[in-house]
Design a protein around this motif. Sequence first.
Motif, PDB file in Angstrom:
ATOM      1  N   GLU A 140     -18.238  29.596 -24.877  1.00  0.00           N
ATOM      2  CA  GLU A 140     -19.555  30.035 -24.424  1.00  0.00           C
ATOM      3  C   GLU A 140     -20.150  31.037 -25.415  1.00  0.00           C
ATOM      4  O   GLU A 140     -19.484  31.972 -25.852  1.00  0.00           O
ATOM      5  N   ASN A 145     -22.701  21.256 -14.438  1.00  0.00           N
ATOM      6  CA  ASN A 145     -23.104  21.645 -15.787  1.00  0.00           C
ATOM      7  C   ASN A 145     -22.676  20.607 -16.827  1.00  0.00           C
ATOM      8  O   ASN A 145     -21.932  20.904 -17.775  1.00  0.00           O
ATOM      9  N   TYR A 167     -19.803  20.262 -19.876  1.00  0.00           N
ATOM     10  CA  TYR A 167     -18.980  21.467 -19.778  1.00  0.00           C
ATOM     11  C   TYR A 167     -18.058  21.371 -18.563  1.00  0.00           C
ATOM     12  O   TYR A 167     -16.866  21.673 -18.639  1.00  0.00           O
ATOM     13  N   GLU A 168     -18.615  20.946 -17.445  1.00  0.00           N
ATOM     14  CA  GLU A 168     -17.791  20.795 -16.243  1.00  0.00           C
ATOM     15  C   GLU A 168     -16.911  19.545 -16.323  1.00  0.00           C
ATOM     16  O   GLU A 168     -15.842  19.500 -15.721  1.00  0.00           O
TER      17      GLU A 168
END
Length: 307
Positions: free
Chosen positions: A276, A205, A208-209
């Motif tokens: 998120e 991702n 984000y990752e």
Amino acid sequence: VIIIVITGFYYADANVDRISPASIASGQEPDFTDVTIGKRSDEYKAVFGEVVRAPARKGKNITNILLVGMDKSTGESSARSDSIIIVSVNKKSDSIKLISLMRDMYIEIPGYDDNRINASYAFGGAKLLTETIYNSFMIPIDGFAEIEFSGFSKVIDTMGGIDIELNKDESFYLNKEYRFNLVEGMNHLTGDQALAYSRIRYVGNADYERTERQRKVLVTIYTKFKNSTIKTIYEMAKEILPLVSTDLSTMQLLDLTLTVMRMGTPDIETCRIPAEGEFTPATINGMSVLLPDIAGNTELLKEYIGY
């Protein structure tokens, strides 16, 4: 990581003057005496309007240190902040937390037009980045520590490497891009391998990752340090400390050291901002950015840190 290193250093060497913080490179600290606040872009106002927030109270129980990983090429006078992480130490709750600030957040930069948050570091170093964070999220930053990527690799190698579990896509990407010989599952990474892992952006991702991987590496480093003997930490500290630039005084470093010692070196909790559901993807001036809900993320950040 810095806290654990210094813990061993102070215990092993009575001469605390040897832990003098490295100086910040000249030209990276602007004068904020007459700083002007940049104007909110029309794109930002269209989503969130004018934002009004109350600042978090600066108290003796919470210390926030900004960690910056720099991507600086030879001959460059300024660097890009590839990694921006707040380390929050809470004496009252005996907790240590890592908060990644995603570099593509499009926010207000004091004295400049709105831009990605990492642009503030290129414009004015850690001091402007600190000002930008407070201006947007009303979270006080008590000091900062910077390390270039070359120094980060040396830190890992000085420790003898770290153990990180890779998934199938991560190991494939690293082997293809860097000609490593890594496998799916647990791997013992060298400094260069750990750095490459921390910077993966096109697996999973996206960014984000990537920030999650960076926090995973820092937690692994912290765990390895806290489980080492004082003699081992002392030897590593002599090699690592010169690689870090900080505006923290010797007394501030000592206070952080004693705080973590009293807390018993707890496990580290981690998160990222924007959270998120608290941002909107957008394209502004040709840039792919994240428009954070400033009010929403500010409240989440305060709650997470413990204000």
